[in-house]
Design an enzyme around this catalytic site. Sequence first.
Site: not given
Lengths: 295, 136
Positions: A190, A240
Site C-alpha cells: 500500500y 488509487y
Amino acid sequence: MHAVGVLEAGLCKYVLISYGHSGRWGEGMLRMLLGRNGDDAVFGHFGASAGYAMAARRAMHEFNTGPETWEKIAVGQRKWANLNPRAMMYDRKMTTADYYSSPWVVEPFRLADNCLVADGGRACIVTTVERARDLRHPVVTIMGLGMHSPSADLAGSRYMAGPTGARAAGKAALDMAGIGLDAVDACEIYDCFTYTVEITLQDYGFFRPGEGRDWFAGGTIEPGGRMPVNTSGGLLSEAYQMGLTPLTEGVMQLMGRCGDRQLGPKTNNKTPEIILCSDNGGILQSHACYILRKG
Amino acid sequence: MTYNKPLPQIGADTRFFWEGCRKHVIRIQKCGNCGHLRWPPAFLCPRCLSADTRLIDVSGRGTIYSYVIYHVAYDPSFKVDLPYVVAVVALEEGPHILTNIVECDPHKLTCDMAVEAFWDDVTETLSLLKFRPAKP
C-alpha cells in the site's frame, strides 16, 4: 481477515470485497485527503499528505532516509505502470530528473511522492480453497494474515518514525504462513506515499532502518529487479483504489493474468509462487499484511 | 481586518486551554492520580483511567519533534503565508502539541531544535499558541 472469519463460521460461501470511487470528480476523496481534523486546521494543517510528510520528516531525523530513497520508489513503480495499459501513468515515463523537478506539495514530499486520485473500481472474491478449485481461474491461497493498529493519533505518538503496525502485522502473517521473507517472490505494498513503501518494507524486516537507500538502489523493485514491488504501478502510478490496488495485483500476478507486466520470463523475473501484500490506514495507524500463494 | 482562517471548535473538553491561551498561559491537564500530563485534552487519564484532573501551567519551552513546510494552501486563507511551517512540538514537560513555527527561515529548522512559545493574538478573543526558535 473478516472475509475469512465469515467463511470459517459458515455464514456464507463467497465474499465479494469491492471498492469503487469517482475520486476525480466526487468530493469524498478530496475531503479525505484535504479535510479538517479537529483543531489542526486552525494551524493550517490538513489531510493525509501533510500527516505522512510529518512522519517522513521525523524518519529523516532518526535514520538515513529522504528524497534519494523515495525517488527510487517513484521511478521504479513508474516503470511497472509503463507496462500496464490500465495504469493512469501508462504513457508517462519518469526519470530521476523528473522526480526532482516535481514541485513541493508539503515538504519533504513532492508531487511525485503522492499517490494518484482515480476514477474506477476493484473487486476480488474470497471463498474456501475447495470451492475455488471448481472455479474458472487458478487458485490463489491466503497463507497468512496479520493486522496491527498501534495508535489513534500519530501527532501524539512518540514513535512517529516507526515501528508502524507493519512490524507486528508482518510478523503475524509470516508466522501464520510458516515462511520467512526469503520465500517471498514479490511485494504489493500500500503506497499512498513513496515513504509508506519504505517504512512498510523496513518494518517487515527487508532491511534495517536507513538501509533502504542502498536496498532500493540498482533497480531492486523494477522489472527484472531482485524484489519486484508494486508491479501494476501501485497507488502512485496505476490508480488509487485503496488496499485493493495491491491486493488484486498480488492475486492477478499469481493467477498469471498480468499481460506485459506478468512476472516471469517477460519481465526477466522469477515466476512468482508467493507474494506479500499490505494495506494501511489513517496516518500509519493501522496495518494489514496478507501473504498469498499460487495454487 | 477580519480574521478569515479556521477557528477552533471550542468544547467542554478544550475550553480551559483556549481560555488559557487568551491570557498567554499554556494550561495542560495533569492526572491527579498518576501525575501523567496529557494532550489532547480528555476527561479521563489515558494512562490510569482516573477522572481526577488538575490543570497546570507549563513553561512554553520545547523542541521540534517533527515539522513540514506547506507549499500548497489547502485552505485559501493560508495562501498569504506560503511557505509556512506546521510542527509537532515536544513540550519540555512532555506532551506533544501541533502548532506553527514562526519568525524563522523554514529551511533552517531541524528536528529536536529548541523553540519557545510565541503568542499570536489573531482576534480580540482568540490567541494562538505558536512557537519560534528559542533565543539564546
